[in-house]
Design an enzyme around this catalytic site. Structure first.
Site, PDB file in Angstrom:
ATOM      1  N   GLU A  22       0.848  -1.199   0.000  1.00 40.25           N
ATOM      2  CA  GLU A  22       0.000   0.000   0.000  1.00 40.25           C
ATOM      3  C   GLU A  22       0.878   1.243   0.000  1.00 40.25           C
ATOM      4  O   GLU A  22       1.865   1.328   0.723  1.00 40.25           O
ATOM      5  CB  GLU A  22      -0.907   0.019   1.231  1.00 40.25           C
ATOM      6  CG  GLU A  22      -1.781   1.264   1.310  1.00 40.25           C
ATOM      7  CD  GLU A  22      -2.821   1.175   2.412  1.00 40.25           C
ATOM      8  OE1 GLU A  22      -3.664   0.262   2.342  1.00 40.25           O
ATOM      9  OE2 GLU A  22      -2.771   1.995   3.343  1.00 40.25           O
ATOM     10  N   VAL A  25      -0.577   8.973  -1.447  1.00 42.37           N
ATOM     11  CA  VAL A  25      -0.290  10.006  -2.444  1.00 42.37           C
ATOM     12  C   VAL A  25       0.645  11.050  -1.834  1.00 42.37           C
ATOM     13  O   VAL A  25       0.286  11.702  -0.858  1.00 42.37           O
ATOM     14  CB  VAL A  25      -1.585  10.676  -2.924  1.00 42.37           C
ATOM     15  CG1 VAL A  25      -1.271  11.720  -3.994  1.00 42.37           C
ATOM     16  CG2 VAL A  25      -2.573   9.638  -3.457  1.00 42.37           C
ATOM     17  N   TYR A 165     -11.926  -4.856  11.086  1.00 42.22           N
ATOM     18  CA  TYR A 165     -11.284  -4.417  12.329  1.00 42.22           C
ATOM     19  C   TYR A 165     -11.171  -5.574  13.317  1.00 42.22           C
ATOM     20  O   TYR A 165     -12.093  -5.826  14.096  1.00 42.22           O
ATOM     21  CB  TYR A 165     -12.071  -3.251  12.926  1.00 42.22           C
ATOM     22  CG  TYR A 165     -12.150  -2.084  11.975  1.00 42.22           C
ATOM     23  CD1 TYR A 165     -11.175  -1.097  11.986  1.00 42.22           C
ATOM     24  CD2 TYR A 165     -13.160  -2.010  11.012  1.00 42.22           C
ATOM     25  CE1 TYR A 165     -11.217  -0.050  11.080  1.00 42.22           C
ATOM     26  CE2 TYR A 165     -13.213  -0.976  10.110  1.00 42.22           C
ATOM     27  CZ  TYR A 165     -12.236   0.002  10.143  1.00 42.22           C
ATOM     28  OH  TYR A 165     -12.266   1.037   9.239  1.00 42.22           O
ATOM     29  N   LYS A 185     -21.677  -5.304   4.562  1.00 43.79           N
ATOM     30  CA  LYS A 185     -20.842  -4.827   3.452  1.00 43.79           C
ATOM     31  C   LYS A 185     -20.592  -5.950   2.453  1.00 43.79           C
ATOM     32  O   LYS A 185     -20.599  -5.725   1.236  1.00 43.79           O
ATOM     33  CB  LYS A 185     -19.525  -4.265   4.004  1.00 43.79           C
ATOM     34  CG  LYS A 185     -19.690  -2.943   4.753  1.00 43.79           C
ATOM     35  CD  LYS A 185     -18.367  -2.293   5.113  1.00 43.79           C
ATOM     36  CE  LYS A 185     -17.682  -2.967   6.269  1.00 43.79           C
ATOM     37  NZ  LYS A 185     -16.495  -2.208   6.746  1.00 43.79           N
TER      38      LYS A 185
END
Length: 607
Positions: A22, A25, A165, A185
């Site tokens: 990961e 920016v 989590y 989700k």
């Protein structure tokens, strides 16, 4: 390819765990360019399954601000890296979400990590469920709503990940509710989970069991945060309310003031944690939060034995051509490129990014049938990829031609990773002609690009090989260079009537000299022969591409000169202007690829 498909494909072919990186920016343009280089370098050395880019809408605080969609597009189309884009719905009107999704779709990205994001005001958390705040007008309140919207809008195009989590959500103390929200989700269309960082391996394994018992069966990808300094370790754990096992503190607290020891012992602790997680059987992939750093994640992977072997590199699909293929949808069939952009893939892909592949013969970009080929506005942002400060750090302030030749010599010998006209570092391909290149530069013939002659090396050769491993590859010797204008008459005279050595030479005023056959549009300088396939010709030399490259090359020199103009450095200004006015850009192809003699060098050394 979707992350879920890649993970399943690997699982069916190998029991070896996989990993991903990961990145966030950067805040400056130079930081973005440096990150591209780092992402490319880390990919080449480790072959991650994918990378992901955290969300930044861009343009909020500075003209230099870059958006996640720009980085994703470049990673997919220029670097050829499978990329996942974070997307949040906090402070995001639906139109902005639509724009981000369309840009990701158009770039070839097939992976989205859908997050709620931080509330407009309140605790700094990456939470995405059940926080009492009002969504942006026309936007979404929860990550599950964003997931459903993406699925409704794009069907099965995207693999959609969501945050999970293992130690509970900072804004929701109930384990039952957290599990219910996670299931919602997934039911809305999420196909994989990426977890928040953690250090308690036992708790993570127990949480994975609870996830499976709850009926959630999508891949679980644990988020792994390296330990680099003691202060950062504590700070990041505090931000996420992360439990730190006592044995971590016992190891690290006594050495907290020694960053080197903290990194060493911290890495060992994280490696032990990762191994326990992998041994649990619940996960087979690790997602490393790099914090845009290179060494820490690679050391972890090395200690886990997950870095690629020689066989892994042999099977790597990006080696199917001498240059890494783009993953952008309109470039996937591209098999030919002009050799002039061998060291400048960013500007070449930007120049041709808007063209349809079927406009060009043999699946190739760059044909003269497109009037856009000579338009440098497409690549204005990438002509000179270094900031003025970085350029001065890399190349200082050359005052005489010897300084320019020494810069190239340093590049050839690995002391510099780039030059104003070469974005990428050299590999060992030049080793067989290195001594000749050094000699030419010492004689003030400034070399720009080159490749050695190859007559039928096996395609699995570690240095020169490409394509399927059961074939043979060939190359004509090629050299591109800046030649003092007063030496040009001697060169053209020696090449006149020489059918085996073809050349183009041009000055800043577009005066062109060539012995290239007029009826020939392109000269293949690299090709491969493989069982059951047509001859592949991945790099070529042609007139129209050379003319476009000439425009770009002299613009690069003008950009370099402008740095010295700002500092009123007259000597450096005059030197670069001397290159522009008094040198010509030349390329020579030795078409006699069966001759082992360095005929181009033998020709030039006599000038």
């Amino acid at each position: 390819m979707k992350i879920t498909d890649k993970l399943q494909q690997h699982k069916e072919g190998s029991p070896k765990p996989t990993f991903s990186f990961e990145y966030f920016v950067p805040k400056t343009t130079q930081g973005v360019q440096n990150l591209y280089d780092r992402m490319d370098r880390m990919y080449q050395s480790s072959l991650p399954q994918f990378i992901d880019i955290t969300w930044n809408a861009g343009g909020n605080a500075s003209k230099l601000s870059q958006s996640s969609t720009e980085l994703v597009s470049t990673a997919q189309s220029v670097l050829g890296l499978e990329t996942c884009m974070h997307l949040t719905c906090t402070n995001m009107p639906r139109e902005q979400i639509d724009d981000a999704l369309k840009e990701a779709y158009d770039s070839g990205c097939q992976n989205i990590l859908a997050l709620r994001g931080d509330p407009p005001a309140g605790p700094a958390s990456s939470g995405d469920d059940n926080c009492e705040w009002e969504q942006c007008a026309g936007g979404f309140r929860y990550a599950r709503d964003l997931v459903k919207y993406i699925r409704d809008s794009y069907g099965d195009h995207f693999a959609i990940g969501v945050a999970a989590y293992p130690e509970g959500h900072p804004e929701e103390p109930s384990d039952e509710l957290n599990m219910r929200y996670l299931k919602e989700k997934v039911d809305a269309g999420a196909t994989f989970l990426i977890t928040q960082m953690f250090y308690d391996a036992q708790n993570f394994v127990e949480w994975c069991k609870a996830v499976r018992d709850y009926g959630i069966d999508v891949p679980i990808i644990p988020g792994i945060m390296p330990i680099t300094t003691y202060a950062a370790f504590l700070r990041r754990a505090q931000w996420g309310n992360i439990n730190i096992p006592q044995h971590f503190l016992d190891k690290l607290d006594p050495i907290k003031d020694d960053d080197e020891l903290v990194r060493q012992f911290g890495t060992d602790l994280v490696v032990e944690m990762c191994q326990r997680v992998l041994n649990s059987g619940y996960v087979s992939h690790l997602h490393l939060y790099t914090m845009n750093l290179e060494k820490a994640p690679l050391i972890i992977l090395d200690k886990l034995g997950l870095l690629p072997t020689e066989q892994d590199f042999t099977n790597d699909p990006v080696s199917l051509l001498p240059w890494r293929k783009s993953l952008a949808p309109n470039r996937r069939n591209e098999e030919v490129r002009p050799i002039f952009w061998q060291r400048r893939p960013y500007s070449y892909v930007a120049r041709t990014s808007q063209w349809a592949i079927d406009e060009f013969p043999n699946g190739r970009f760059g044909d003269s049938s497109s009037p856009a080929f000579g338009d440098l506005d497409l690549v204005r942002y990438s002509l000179f990829r270094q900031s003025p400060k970085k350029a001065l750090e890399l190349w200082s302030t050359p005052k005489k031609i010897q300084d320019i030749s020494q810069l190239v010599i340093d590049y050839l010998q690995g002391r510099l990773v780039c030059l104003p006209w070469s974005d990428t570092p050299l590999n060992h391909e030049v080793d067989t002609m290195l001594s000749h290149l050094l000699t030419l530069n010492k004689n003030f013939i400034i070399t720009i690009n080159s490749q050695p002659q190859i007559n039928g090396i096996r395609s699995n050769d570690k240095v020169h090989g490409w394509g399927p491993k059961d074939g043979y590859v060939y190359q004509k010797q090629y050299l591109e260079f800046l030649l003092p204008r007063d030496k040009l008459p001697s060169l053209t005279a020696q090449l006149e009537g020489n059918e085996m050595m073809t050349y183009f030479a041009i000055d800043v005023n577009d005066k062109l000299y060539t012995n290239h056959p007029e009826e020939s549009k392109a000269n293949a300088v690299t090709w491969g022969i493989f069982p059951g396939r047509e001859v592949l010709q991945p790099t070529i030399v042609e007139k129209v591409s050379f003319l476009a490259w000439k425009e770009e090359f002299y613009r690069i020199l003008e950009d370099w000169k402008s740095i010295f103009i700002k500092d009123d450095d007259k000597e450096s200004i005059d030197l670069v202007q001397h290159l522009i006015d008094d040198y010509v850009l030349v390329n020579i192809v030795d078409n006699d690829f069966v001759n082992n003699e360095d005929q181009i060098f033998n020709l030039l050394i006599r000038l």
